[in-house]
Write a protein that holds these residues in place. Structure first.
Motif, PDB file in Angstrom:
ATOM      1  N   VAL A 118      -9.639 -18.760   6.988  1.00 61.59           N
ATOM      2  CA  VAL A 118      -8.288 -18.421   6.546  1.00 61.59           C
ATOM      3  C   VAL A 118      -7.307 -19.340   7.262  1.00 61.59           C
ATOM      4  O   VAL A 118      -7.413 -19.553   8.469  1.00 61.59           O
ATOM      5  N   ILE A 119      -6.355 -19.877   6.515  1.00 64.79           N
ATOM      6  CA  ILE A 119      -5.229 -20.605   7.098  1.00 64.79           C
ATOM      7  C   ILE A 119      -3.967 -19.829   6.766  1.00 64.79           C
ATOM      8  O   ILE A 119      -3.685 -19.562   5.590  1.00 64.79           O
ATOM      9  N   VAL A 120      -3.240 -19.438   7.791  1.00 69.38           N
ATOM     10  CA  VAL A 120      -1.995 -18.694   7.612  1.00 69.38           C
ATOM     11  C   VAL A 120      -0.827 -19.635   7.897  1.00 69.38           C
ATOM     12  O   VAL A 120      -0.666 -20.110   9.017  1.00 69.38           O
ATOM     13  N   MET A 121      -0.034 -19.901   6.886  1.00 71.57           N
ATOM     14  CA  MET A 121       1.202 -20.658   7.077  1.00 71.57           C
ATOM     15  C   MET A 121       2.305 -19.633   7.283  1.00 71.57           C
ATOM     16  O   MET A 121       2.748 -18.987   6.321  1.00 71.57           O
ATOM     17  N   PHE A 122       2.737 -19.457   8.525  1.00 69.94           N
ATOM     18  CA  PHE A 122       3.711 -18.420   8.850  1.00 69.94           C
ATOM     19  C   PHE A 122       5.082 -19.063   9.020  1.00 69.94           C
ATOM     20  O   PHE A 122       5.345 -19.757   9.996  1.00 69.94           O
ATOM     21  N   LEU A 123       5.948 -18.804   8.038  1.00 65.24           N
ATOM     22  CA  LEU A 123       7.273 -19.409   7.994  1.00 65.24           C
ATOM     23  C   LEU A 123       8.255 -18.506   8.728  1.00 65.24           C
ATOM     24  O   LEU A 123       8.963 -17.699   8.125  1.00 65.24           O
ATOM     25  N   GLY A 124       8.265 -18.631  10.042  1.00 64.48           N
ATOM     26  CA  GLY A 124       9.045 -17.748  10.885  1.00 64.48           C
ATOM     27  C   GLY A 124      10.534 -17.810  10.604  1.00 64.48           C
ATOM     28  O   GLY A 124      11.120 -18.880  10.485  1.00 64.48           O
ATOM     29  N   ILE A 144      -0.579 -21.207  11.533  1.00 67.53           N
ATOM     30  CA  ILE A 144       0.368 -22.273  11.842  1.00 67.53           C
ATOM     31  C   ILE A 144       1.759 -21.664  11.817  1.00 67.53           C
ATOM     32  O   ILE A 144       2.270 -21.295  10.754  1.00 67.53           O
ATOM     33  N   ASN A 145       2.377 -21.537  12.962  1.00 63.54           N
ATOM     34  CA  ASN A 145       3.731 -21.009  13.036  1.00 63.54           C
ATOM     35  C   ASN A 145       4.734 -22.138  12.813  1.00 63.54           C
ATOM     36  O   ASN A 145       4.516 -23.263  13.244  1.00 63.54           O
ATOM     37  N   TRP A 146       5.819 -21.801  12.129  1.00 60.00           N
ATOM     38  CA  TRP A 146       6.863 -22.795  11.916  1.00 60.00           C
ATOM     39  C   TRP A 146       7.329 -23.323  13.265  1.00 60.00           C
ATOM     40  O   TRP A 146       7.624 -22.557  14.173  1.00 60.00           O
ATOM     41  N   ALA A 147       7.386 -24.618  13.405  1.00 60.45           N
ATOM     42  CA  ALA A 147       7.711 -25.231  14.683  1.00 60.45           C
ATOM     43  C   ALA A 147       9.219 -25.339  14.880  1.00 60.45           C
ATOM     44  O   ALA A 147       9.974 -25.531  13.928  1.00 60.45           O
ATOM     45  N   ARG A 148       9.619 -25.217  16.121  1.00 60.62           N
ATOM     46  CA  ARG A 148      11.024 -25.338  16.470  1.00 60.62           C
ATOM     47  C   ARG A 148      11.552 -26.723  16.109  1.00 60.62           C
ATOM     48  O   ARG A 148      10.864 -27.734  16.272  1.00 60.62           O
ATOM     49  N   VAL A 149      12.781 -26.748  15.596  1.00 60.30           N
ATOM     50  CA  VAL A 149      13.445 -28.011  15.266  1.00 60.30           C
ATOM     51  C   VAL A 149      14.694 -28.103  16.144  1.00 60.30           C
ATOM     52  O   VAL A 149      15.631 -27.318  15.992  1.00 60.30           O
ATOM     53  N   GLY A 167      17.104 -22.646  16.091  1.00 59.25           N
ATOM     54  CA  GLY A 167      15.896 -23.392  16.408  1.00 59.25           C
ATOM     55  C   GLY A 167      15.231 -24.032  15.208  1.00 59.25           C
ATOM     56  O   GLY A 167      14.059 -24.408  15.262  1.00 59.25           O
ATOM     57  N   GLY A 168      15.984 -24.172  14.112  1.00 57.09           N
ATOM     58  CA  GLY A 168      15.413 -24.803  12.921  1.00 57.09           C
ATOM     59  C   GLY A 168      14.499 -23.895  12.126  1.00 57.09           C
ATOM     60  O   GLY A 168      13.743 -24.362  11.271  1.00 57.09           O
ATOM     61  N   SER A 169      14.569 -22.575  12.378  1.00 60.15           N
ATOM     62  CA  SER A 169      13.696 -21.635  11.668  1.00 60.15           C
ATOM     63  C   SER A 169      14.273 -21.288  10.295  1.00 60.15           C
ATOM     64  O   SER A 169      15.343 -21.761   9.903  1.00 60.15           O
TER      65      SER A 169
END
Length: 465
Positions: free
Chosen positions: A57-63, A315-320, A326-328
């Protein structure tokens, strides 16, 4: 309580005192051996039920929460304060229109099942996120900046995947990257650990930036003062000690420790694990297809991890840096600007690249990909040209791993505010994920005290399988 019972509980929790070692090695080790079955989930299913065969399973978590209106559930007939500034485009699925800012994804909807009526009834990042990742509502709901403490210690889906998958290889069975989710960057959400299952089932948190030219994992190397020859001598000594350990070496706690030791050694050897993290092995064209951001390269790394046998990668959305919040996806201000400038383009590029890459490699049928966040956004814009938190109805998407593509399940009202039909909850998503992995929602796991708990009290969403 009998001493045998005390010993059984101690090994189940992964804690052995010196007295436990002596006790276990003097004739009652059988009690420990008898508890071994408690450390592996036993699949349970109703007669006639056909379970899935997905391997990963790949979870793309768009925080921060991706908005339903600009993604999977646009409302072009609504007023502008509801529908927003963006239009819709036709997708590859007849009759399905999606937001105009996801053109690449629109061409892949024949591989995607969309759920338009997900509900947490929770408008707080921390507690709604907890529910999405565990399938259990937080007590209480709407608890912002909540932390991991009783009674909110349900295990993360990666921890449960790690629990049921007892095939310890060179890599951990569950990995979270490139960062932990935290409010204001410092208050970790609950639901990201193994909780009541015990820390031995925690997903491996990999804080990293795979987009960097010199990207490497520091912990995957021996200290400078320890040579390969010295490591071999230490391992030989360990082998001698283990041979003399007696019956206690057969206990579940020691067996688990041995597996973890072998896994750590495998990581240090870098034969298989080291190459997994070497993104230079990917062509420039492939890396460019995903995008060169920290988050996009983390998505590519997730593909490499499941290809190498990891059961679940989130995969958590990375800080920008230098962007609001924080770019979320938490777009309380400048919603349209942030979506158009980077949020939607980055997501659209990496998500479509992942699905295409998995399909081209023949891995999509055995890899379930989740596109989720902790909630959606309010039907109307606020006074700051943003949308606020909304857990009463939002959209998520699933692809691969036994999911039927080209399907839309659930319907929201004319403002995408509340469900009209096909309402589902995170517990149903959890049941569906593990069904695809080959486990019934009734599968029993056991916490650190030996008490049973089910993978999920939800129902499998059969309409998308």
């Amino acid at each position: 309580m009998s001493r045998a019972r005390e010993f059984s509980q101690s090994i189940h929790g992964g804690h052995l005192t010196r007295r436990d070692w002596l006790f276990g090695g003097t004739g009652l080790g059988g009690a420990a051996i008898g508890m071994r079955g408690l450390s592996a989930g036993q699949p349970v299913s109703s007669p006639g039920t056909v379970l899935g065969r997905a391997k990963s399973v790949i979870v793309m978590f768009l925080g921060g929460g991706p908005p339903q209106h600009e993604t999977w559930d646009p409302k072009p007939q609504a007023s502008e304060e509801v529908r927003g500034a963006f239009g819709t485009i036709a997708s590859k699925t007849p009759g399905l229109f999606v937001g105009e800012l996801m053109p690449r994804t629109a061409q892949l909807t024949d591989k995607i099942a969309v759920l338009r009526a997900m509900v947490t009834n929770d408008n707080a990042h921390s507690s709604s996120g907890y529910q999405m990742m565990t399938g259990v509502p937080h007590i209480p709901l709407n608890a912002e900046s909540a932390i991991s403490k009783p009674p909110n210690l349900a295990p993360h889906w990666g921890a449960m995947a790690k629990y049921v998958d007892q095939q310890f290889g060179a890599l951990p069975q569950a990995v979270t990257l490139p960062n932990r989710i935290a409010n204001m960057g410092v208050i970790p959400w609950p639901g990201q650990t193994a909780g009541v299952l015990g820390p031995q089932y925690d997903p491996w948190l990999l804080t990293c930036d795979p987009s960097q030219a010199d990207f490497k994992i520091p912990d995957l190397a021996l200290p400078k003062e320890i040579s390969g020859r010295r490591l071999e001598k230490r391992l030989a000594l360990l082998k001698q000690v283990n041979r003399r350990a007696g019956r206690v070496a057969d206990s579940s706690a020691v067996s688990r420790l041995n597996r973890q030791t072998k896994q750590a050694i495998g990581l240090l050897n870098r034969s298989k694990s080291g190459s997994v993290f070497d993104l230079s092995q990917e062509s420039d064209a492939t890396r460019d297809r995903y995008g060169r951001t920290r988050w996009a390269q983390s998505v590519l790394l997730a593909r490499r991890l499941v290809e190498a046998g990891v059961s679940l990668v989130q995969i958590n959305w990375a800080r920008v840096d230098k962007e609001p919040n924080g770019g979320s996806w938490d777009t309380h201000d400048k919603h349209n600007d942030l979506l158009k400038r980077y949020l939607m383009p980055w997501m659209d590029q990496a998500y479509s690249a992942l699905l295409t890459d998995l399909s081209d490699r023949g891995l999509l049928d055995e890899t379930l990909v989740l596109w989720v966040g902790e909630f959606g956004h309010t039907p109307k814009f606020n006074a700051r040209a943003g949308r606020d938190h909304w857990g009463h109805c939002f959209s998520i998407a699933l692809a691969g791993g036994g999911v039927q593509g080209g399907v839309v399940h659930g319907e929201s009202d004319d403002r995408a505010a509340y469900p009209v039909s096909g309402r589902v909850e995170p517990r149903d998503l959890m049941a569906t994920v593990f069904h695809c992995l080959g486990y019934s929602p009734d599968t029993e796991l056991h916490d650190t005290t030996g008490r049973p708990l089910r993978i999920s009290r939800g129902r499998v969403i059969e309409q998308i399988l």
